[in-house]
Design an enzyme around this catalytic site. Sequence first.
Site: not given
Ligand code: UFG
Length: 327
Positions: A10, A30-31, A50, A140, A144, A189
Amino acid sequence: MILVTGGAGYIGSHIVRQLCLKNEKVLVVDNLSKGHKKAVDTRAKLIVGDFGDENLLLEIFKKYDIKAVIHMAAQSLVGESMSQPEKYFEENISKTLSLLKVMLKANVKKMVFSSTAAVYGEPEKWPITEDFPQKPTNVYGYSKLVIEQCLEWYRQIHGFNYVSLRYFNAAGADPSGDIGEDHNPETHLIPLIFKVILGEQEELTVFGTDYPTPDGTCIRDYIHVNDLAEAHILALNKLNKDESGVYNLGNQKGFSVKEIIKVAEEVTGVKVKVRYGQRRPGDPAVLVASSEKIQKELNFTPKFGDIKTIVQTAWEWHKNNPRGYDR
Ligand code: UFG
């Protein structure tokens, strides 16, 4: 030539496109385990393999005149990292150390490293500046951070230069409509909201409504993927001056889960069916970046800073590609 590992993913595919637009020669390794062939700009060369395969890398560095590496390939699911830590140690740490070994052998000492806000864990105040304590609360983020620290030792010992970019929440899609977000499984989200809107999923579960935030849902800092890509080009400029640095990459603005749903409803004109569920393990309540350092030192200026624009560009992609690249 710039080598981009994970350039079919992405964020990687948006970086590759920006580089090609600037007439850079780009080689993607990219694999395709997560990435998509169709996401790679046709001007770039794609090698399916890879990035942890040392023999392949040795061949690549021998054959091509690589000036710098943008290292994007990684496993990046917070939840999965807490159930399969070994996968993250192997994929994100061991394989990156192999890549660095080959780079040193080939005397290529420049890397832009894809890092994350997850290195900060659960910060006590906001906005988060780069000097905040780095105490990851998931494997994760830890994986990093380990590489960031290795890079710093390589800088001191081997004269290696690196720019580590700690992404907050990447979102949106290139306005051309050619590339966008397509994960399987999808856990993020904004794409999940669109799945509900497009009838691909029945409802959206909001993970937790009892966080210490004004509306009880988590707050995140969303940054457009093209702004992220632009920052990588600025990072390459810094490497070209033989300089290193660590930078946050966000918009310095936080939006709650409920606010994002509302923006998506405004953009699409469709009401999202929501279920209020339990917290998702490992989710910090608030992650909002200070981006002052990158603005000041690298002249970074987001072009798509407005949340409505970010969500709108994502919607254009999902609306036209409801099944992602398998259209
Ligand atoms: N959320 C929901 N419902 C869902 C999916 C997500 O309520 O179905 C909420 C999560 O709890 C979070 C927010 O929406 O509060 C954003 O969630 P995402 O999964 O979109 O993103 P994250 O913040 O969890 O994670 C992203 C990247 C990670 C990175 C992080 C750093 O995916 O790799 O941002 O901020 F580490």
